[in-house]
Motif scaffolding. Structure first.
Motif, PDB file in Angstrom:
ATOM      1  N   GLN A 164       1.209  -0.817   7.303  1.00 42.12           N
ATOM      2  CA  GLN A 164       0.788  -0.347   8.628  1.00 42.12           C
ATOM      3  C   GLN A 164      -0.105  -1.384   9.307  1.00 42.12           C
ATOM      4  OE1 GLN A 164       1.099   3.146  10.069  1.00 42.12           O
ATOM      5  NE2 GLN A 164       2.913   3.183   8.802  1.00 42.12           N
ATOM      6  N   ARG A 165       0.332  -2.618   9.248  1.00 43.79           N
ATOM      7  CA  ARG A 165      -0.434  -3.678   9.908  1.00 43.79           C
ATOM      8  C   ARG A 165       0.440  -4.322  10.971  1.00 43.79           C
ATOM      9  NH1 ARG A 165      -5.401  -5.509   9.170  1.00 43.79           N
ATOM     10  NH2 ARG A 165      -5.873  -7.529  10.100  1.00 43.79           N
ATOM     11  N   PHE A 166      -0.199  -4.694  12.068  1.00 49.80           N
ATOM     12  CA  PHE A 166       0.508  -5.233  13.216  1.00 49.80           C
ATOM     13  C   PHE A 166       0.135  -6.706  13.418  1.00 49.80           C
ATOM     14  CE2 PHE A 166       0.658  -6.127  17.820  1.00 49.80           C
ATOM     15  CZ  PHE A 166       1.994  -5.844  18.066  1.00 49.80           C
ATOM     16  N   PHE A 167       1.158  -7.523  13.724  1.00 44.90           N
ATOM     17  CA  PHE A 167       0.967  -8.967  13.918  1.00 44.90           C
ATOM     18  C   PHE A 167       1.535  -9.355  15.281  1.00 44.90           C
ATOM     19  CE2 PHE A 167       1.248  -8.040   9.483  1.00 44.90           C
ATOM     20  CZ  PHE A 167       0.319  -8.864   8.869  1.00 44.90           C
ATOM     21  N   MET A 168       0.898 -10.322  15.922  1.00 39.65           N
ATOM     22  CA  MET A 168       1.306 -10.677  17.287  1.00 39.65           C
ATOM     23  C   MET A 168       1.012 -12.148  17.544  1.00 39.65           C
ATOM     24  SD  MET A 168      -0.051  -8.613  20.595  1.00 39.65           S
ATOM     25  CE  MET A 168       0.775  -8.668  22.176  1.00 39.65           C
ATOM     26  N   ARG A 169       1.891 -12.766  18.296  1.00 35.57           N
ATOM     27  CA  ARG A 169       1.670 -14.147  18.747  1.00 35.57           C
ATOM     28  C   ARG A 169       2.133 -14.249  20.186  1.00 35.57           C
ATOM     29  NH1 ARG A 169       4.397 -18.978  19.588  1.00 35.57           N
ATOM     30  NH2 ARG A 169       3.269 -20.872  18.985  1.00 35.57           N
ATOM     31  N   GLU A 170       1.283 -14.781  21.047  1.00 34.35           N
ATOM     32  CA  GLU A 170       1.622 -14.925  22.464  1.00 34.35           C
ATOM     33  C   GLU A 170       1.321 -16.352  22.899  1.00 34.35           C
ATOM     34  OE1 GLU A 170       1.830 -11.701  24.877  1.00 34.35           O
ATOM     35  OE2 GLU A 170       2.569 -10.917  22.976  1.00 34.35           O
ATOM     36  N   GLU A 171       2.291 -16.967  23.554  1.00 32.06           N
ATOM     37  CA  GLU A 171       2.061 -18.279  24.174  1.00 32.06           C
ATOM     38  C   GLU A 171       1.835 -18.064  25.659  1.00 32.06           C
ATOM     39  OE1 GLU A 171       4.838 -21.440  23.721  1.00 32.06           O
ATOM     40  OE2 GLU A 171       4.670 -21.491  21.533  1.00 32.06           O
ATOM     41  N   PRO A 179      -4.835  -3.261  12.196  1.00 31.79           N
ATOM     42  CA  PRO A 179      -4.171  -2.025  11.776  1.00 31.79           C
ATOM     43  C   PRO A 179      -3.241  -1.570  12.898  1.00 31.79           C
ATOM     44  CG  PRO A 179      -6.524  -1.905  11.334  1.00 31.79           C
ATOM     45  CD  PRO A 179      -6.310  -3.142  12.149  1.00 31.79           C
ATOM     46  N   ASP A 180      -2.052  -1.120  12.530  1.00 29.78           N
ATOM     47  CA  ASP A 180      -1.071  -0.734  13.542  1.00 29.78           C
ATOM     48  C   ASP A 180      -1.453   0.618  14.154  1.00 29.78           C
ATOM     49  OD1 ASP A 180       1.118  -0.935  15.130  1.00 29.78           O
ATOM     50  OD2 ASP A 180       2.597  -0.830  13.522  1.00 29.78           O
ATOM     51  N   ARG A 181      -1.432   0.703  15.472  1.00 31.93           N
ATOM     52  CA  ARG A 181      -1.637   1.988  16.142  1.00 31.93           C
ATOM     53  C   ARG A 181      -1.089   1.897  17.556  1.00 31.93           C
ATOM     54  NH1 ARG A 181      -8.104   1.655  17.731  1.00 31.93           N
ATOM     55  NH2 ARG A 181      -7.429   2.427  19.744  1.00 31.93           N
ATOM     56  N   VAL A 182      -0.970   3.014  18.202  1.00 32.22           N
ATOM     57  CA  VAL A 182      -0.451   3.049  19.562  1.00 32.22           C
ATOM     58  C   VAL A 182      -1.402   2.300  20.489  1.00 32.22           C
ATOM     59  CG1 VAL A 182      -0.042   4.579  21.534  1.00 32.22           C
ATOM     60  CG2 VAL A 182       0.841   5.191  19.269  1.00 32.22           C
ATOM     61  N   GLY A 183      -0.831   1.468  21.344  1.00 33.19           N
ATOM     62  CA  GLY A 183      -1.633   0.871  22.402  1.00 33.19           C
ATOM     63  C   GLY A 183      -2.075  -0.559  22.200  1.00 33.19           C
ATOM     64  N   GLU A 218     -12.385  -3.281  19.274  1.00 32.82           N
ATOM     65  CA  GLU A 218     -11.838  -1.927  19.334  1.00 32.82           C
ATOM     66  C   GLU A 218     -10.680  -1.751  18.354  1.00 32.82           C
ATOM     67  OE1 GLU A 218     -10.291  -0.893  23.173  1.00 32.82           O
ATOM     68  OE2 GLU A 218      -9.374   0.953  22.396  1.00 32.82           O
ATOM     69  N   PHE A 219      -9.811  -2.766  18.285  1.00 32.00           N
ATOM     70  CA  PHE A 219      -8.625  -2.640  17.438  1.00 32.00           C
ATOM     71  C   PHE A 219      -8.798  -3.299  16.063  1.00 32.00           C
ATOM     72  CE2 PHE A 219      -6.956  -1.810  21.666  1.00 32.00           C
ATOM     73  CZ  PHE A 219      -6.001  -0.821  21.448  1.00 32.00           C
ATOM     74  N   GLN A 220     -10.012  -3.733  15.748  1.00 32.45           N
ATOM     75  CA  GLN A 220     -10.308  -4.365  14.454  1.00 32.45           C
ATOM     76  C   GLN A 220      -9.398  -5.567  14.169  1.00 32.45           C
ATOM     77  OE1 GLN A 220     -10.005  -0.181  12.662  1.00 32.45           O
ATOM     78  NE2 GLN A 220     -11.208  -1.331  11.175  1.00 32.45           N
ATOM     79  N   MET A 221      -9.310  -6.427  15.147  1.00 31.61           N
ATOM     80  CA  MET A 221      -8.382  -7.560  15.032  1.00 31.61           C
ATOM     81  C   MET A 221      -8.966  -8.736  14.267  1.00 31.61           C
ATOM     82  SD  MET A 221      -6.881  -7.719  18.916  1.00 31.61           S
ATOM     83  CE  MET A 221      -5.787  -6.432  19.554  1.00 31.61           C
ATOM     84  N   LEU A 264      -2.296 -17.275  21.359  1.00 28.42           N
ATOM     85  CA  LEU A 264      -3.084 -16.162  20.835  1.00 28.42           C
ATOM     86  C   LEU A 264      -2.350 -15.569  19.635  1.00 28.42           C
ATOM     87  CD1 LEU A 264      -5.417 -14.004  21.212  1.00 28.42           C
ATOM     88  CD2 LEU A 264      -3.767 -12.715  22.594  1.00 28.42           C
ATOM     89  N   THR A 265      -3.027 -15.555  18.488  1.00 24.53           N
ATOM     90  CA  THR A 265      -2.448 -14.901  17.314  1.00 24.53           C
ATOM     91  C   THR A 265      -3.436 -13.862  16.813  1.00 24.53           C
ATOM     92  OG1 THR A 265      -3.352 -16.678  15.961  1.00 24.53           O
ATOM     93  CG2 THR A 265      -1.021 -16.821  16.499  1.00 24.53           C
ATOM     94  N   LEU A 266      -2.892 -12.733  16.366  1.00 24.96           N
ATOM     95  CA  LEU A 266      -3.776 -11.678  15.886  1.00 24.96           C
ATOM     96  C   LEU A 266      -3.055 -10.765  14.924  1.00 24.96           C
ATOM     97  CD1 LEU A 266      -3.021  -8.721  17.375  1.00 24.96           C
ATOM     98  CD2 LEU A 266      -3.863 -10.000  19.353  1.00 24.96           C
TER      99      LEU A 266
END
Lengths: 286, 286, 286, 286
Positions: free
Chosen positions: B46-53, B14-18, B76-79, B9-11
């Motif tokens: 202020q952008r958030f990046f994530m990768r989960e295996e 915009p960075d925000r709490v939660g 919800e998080f505009q991913m 999963l990659t996404l």
């Protein structure tokens, strides 16, 4: 004369058969013990470069006699040449602004004897490092530089350098662009550390430029200063890995480690007469 | 389903709490075992990046169900988001010209299973590597490119790529500038290896440029291809030390070792979905 | 005789005044054009090392005449010396087991002419690379090795090597400990790549050892094989950064890139007569 | 509370589904803005490691309330955990002997604010750096160490460290083997810089050992001190290339550059709570 005193012969000339034979024959004839010898033949320009470290105590003739006697070989082979005496330490004037890493590093190496130089004085456009420098018993000259006073300030820098009998000027993150006149007057004597891997990111704020481009390594470049900004002959470079998580502030912090190391290496090569200029490039006999 | 099958999963959003709480809560709720997780907050944008295996076998729902159920969080998080299945190998079409080092290297890594991809075909503007490629049981397409036939040739390349159902195009020293149309059509799919440490020495003959400038390190850059030559997002870079004694031929030889290693690393990051584009830069979750 | 044909003179002798003068005088007297020259004085052992590349076409005498005429200088200075002809390619026999990275890499460099050697044959204890090797028109010899048949197998390896008139044996991840007899018989001819930064992690499974110790860099070492395991003279080494997230499998994968590069560099130094042995160390004139 | 004040949560626990969800859910519930987050799953030991940087100003509860409220999650998941406040600077006591490079380097980084620590005092078995240290307004304690007085001297070192309320002890080339008692009492607090690439060249005179072995790279290792000499968990390492022309003195000189850089990096990781110990290894969240 100490046991470790050395004479360092450096030369370049058009490449042809017999250069090494002539030079090494001359040295052997006068009993010179060669400690270190390096040659380089530039194929493209057909030019030959040479550096020889001779144990001073081994030589049957004086340095003056060497200079006189060697002239005929030098003339025959059209050499640019020089022989220096390791007992005559280079007189290195350091110019610094407000960044601490290079000045601390140079003082540390000088204080321990690793960097075998004299530092007749430090010049700065800020008072920040006066106490540190003076604590090391080195004279400190505060010469402020503003847009308006630049010319007069540089005049004063040159006077100070000359009065101190400097023969090497180190811009240890001085952050000022020298005048063309100064660059010309001290050609081959001024060493700068630029905080990028040249030719990338010439000019101001290279770490910001590097951040914007998204490079994966950043670097630093030690080079001779010439009229053209950040375009002089490169003496030494190095890089360090960064990644997307590093901010510009991180780049600046990482960069400092590379800058001080690269400057110290480049300066050492220079003061040990290991750098021969060749057009806008360098031959560095490490 | 094999024991090592993974969903990736990659996404970015915009960075925000939660954000992490929402994503990891969702995965935990469906019993997903996270093998590897990486985050990055870009402070400036202020952008958030994530990768989960996620271990495929651990998940209580199917990939289809995941995609459907996750959509509400994504909205919800505009991913910008994607989830891929490691069992679906990337289909990598290799374009090569006459240099051997990258093609041998990629074939070696593919043959041993180190590079976990399918190579549906190799395309070249020369016949040189036909036999080598075919010996590996990979179809080889000879598509010559001349100044006059360029447009038609590129049309044929695109047809071949599409027919092969390629989703990644590797320019393994292809030595041709692609058309803007091609760059645009396969944005984010085309990976090039440039034989310099960009942004130094853009364009042709970078080793000759490096030699002329007298740099003390040379490098290579793996990047996504965009319309602007050698200016796309950088994925990976590395360098190697040289000195004055190295000729341009030496630089070319040393450079090959860097090129093939950097290309292989960059390609691996890409096919393992470790590279997230962010403007003209990359986030690489190694 | 081609324009690029060279003679390579390598020698070592007790250090004293006049060695360079004698050698370079001799070469100049016979019109030899020196392309590359390197010297090294070992201060501790007072031993001198030298390597000179002479353009074959420039020399007024033949190689045979050089050998004969040079002998008096060699005797006077008690030299260990050798002069080789670049036109006589080294005959390199490659021994390989089941790892693909080194054999692909060496074949790639040989195929492109980068590695200027002859490969009279490849020997392996597995059939895995027969087809690849034979596809390159190089004879492949399958010589299985088991605990019981080791002696006979090594006998056959030696016969094969001798029959192929090999003068360099490369263990390209051969994964077998050679017999003392073999090490002795081909002293200075056998080059191994060990998958650790020696002297760390001698022996089996070095990447597992490195993982267990928690080192932050891993490396590879190219060295001459001697009776004592992984203790022979080191020719070349390099390292790569790892971190806590890397498993043993990752270390093995990263390590392959270092191994093949280090082996290729070390082998090139050897076949270009750039390596002079000095006790259990090497002088490498790069 | 300043805008940049951060709380740093570090934890490790048996790996299972839901850890991240629980922790990030808790942080989100209290409005915590996560600046930086890193995870690591050790596959072999099935242990999970985590580090989160939370913006202090964003958190709706106090640090005390966080500690109290988080305890139930910590208990449920059997966590080893800690949360620290970046406003509470680490108190780093530096032990030094006669080598200048590390102490100058640390003082430079501390003076510029790059290294965000308090240095309550410097302890040395020599008077050499008293003036330099005192010039920086840092107390200097001379505690000589001889074979006979070792026990009493170490007792005094421990008293001085405790009196200074130190929580990190840096051996900046202290050149003394600490007592097992000291190692045990301050487990995880004592950081050493060893002048070799461990596990190569344990113990005294590693550069002499490296010279004798003929390695082609030398290194330095920053590690936690444990009872067993030079065998504690490694935090950071690096290397530099050398060659046959380098004497032991050259190795020592090159090595200094690596030592000070590696020590500074390792110390920074430690004081920023980026190092989690895992048996005799470290997880370093850079």
């Amino acid at each position: 004369m100490t046991a470790s005193q050395k004479y360092i012969l450096t030369l370049s000339c058009p490449d042809r058969v017999g250069v090494v034979a002539a030079v090494s024959g001359f040295i052997a004839q006068h009993q010179g013990w060669i400690i270190e010898a390096q040659h380089h033949s530039d194929e493209l320009d057909q030019r030959f470069f040479m550096r020889e470290e001779i144990l001073a105590a081994s030589l049957a003739i004086s340095l003056e006699q060497f200079r006189e006697a060697f002239q005929s070989i030098a003339t025959e082979f059209q050499m640019d040449w020089e022989i220096t005496d390791s007992a005559q330490k280079k007189r290195v004037v350091i110019l610094v602004s407000k960044s601490e890493h290079c000045i601390y590093d140079l003082l540390s190496r000088w204080q321990s004897g690793e960097l075998d130089i004299d530092i007749p004085c430090v010049i700065s456009n800020h008072e920040r490092f006066r106490k540190l420098v003076e604590w090391h018993d080195i004279p400190f000259h505060y010469i402020p530089v503003t847009r308006e006073t630049k010319e007069a300030a540089y005049e004063k820098v040159m006077q100070t350098y000359d009065a101190a009998q400097g023969n090497t000027m180190v811009l240890a993150r001085y952050m000022q662009v020298l005048s063309p006149q100064m660059c010309d007057r001290y050609r081959g004597q001024i060493i700068n550390i630029h905080h990028s891997f040249l030719p990338s990111f010439v000019g101001a704020k290279p770490y910001h430029q590097a951040y914007a481009r998204g490079v994966k390594l950043i670097g630093a470049t030690c080079h001779y200063v010439t009229e053209e900004l950040d375009a002089g002959p490169i003496i030494e470079q190095d890089v360090i890995r960064i990644d997307h998580s590093d901010t510009t502030a991180d780049l600046i912090r990482y960069g400092k480690d590379i800058e001080k190391t690269v400057l110290a290496r480049g300066l050492r090569y220079h003061v040990e007469d290991r750098v021969l200029r060749h057009g806008n490039k360098t031959v560095v006999f490490r």
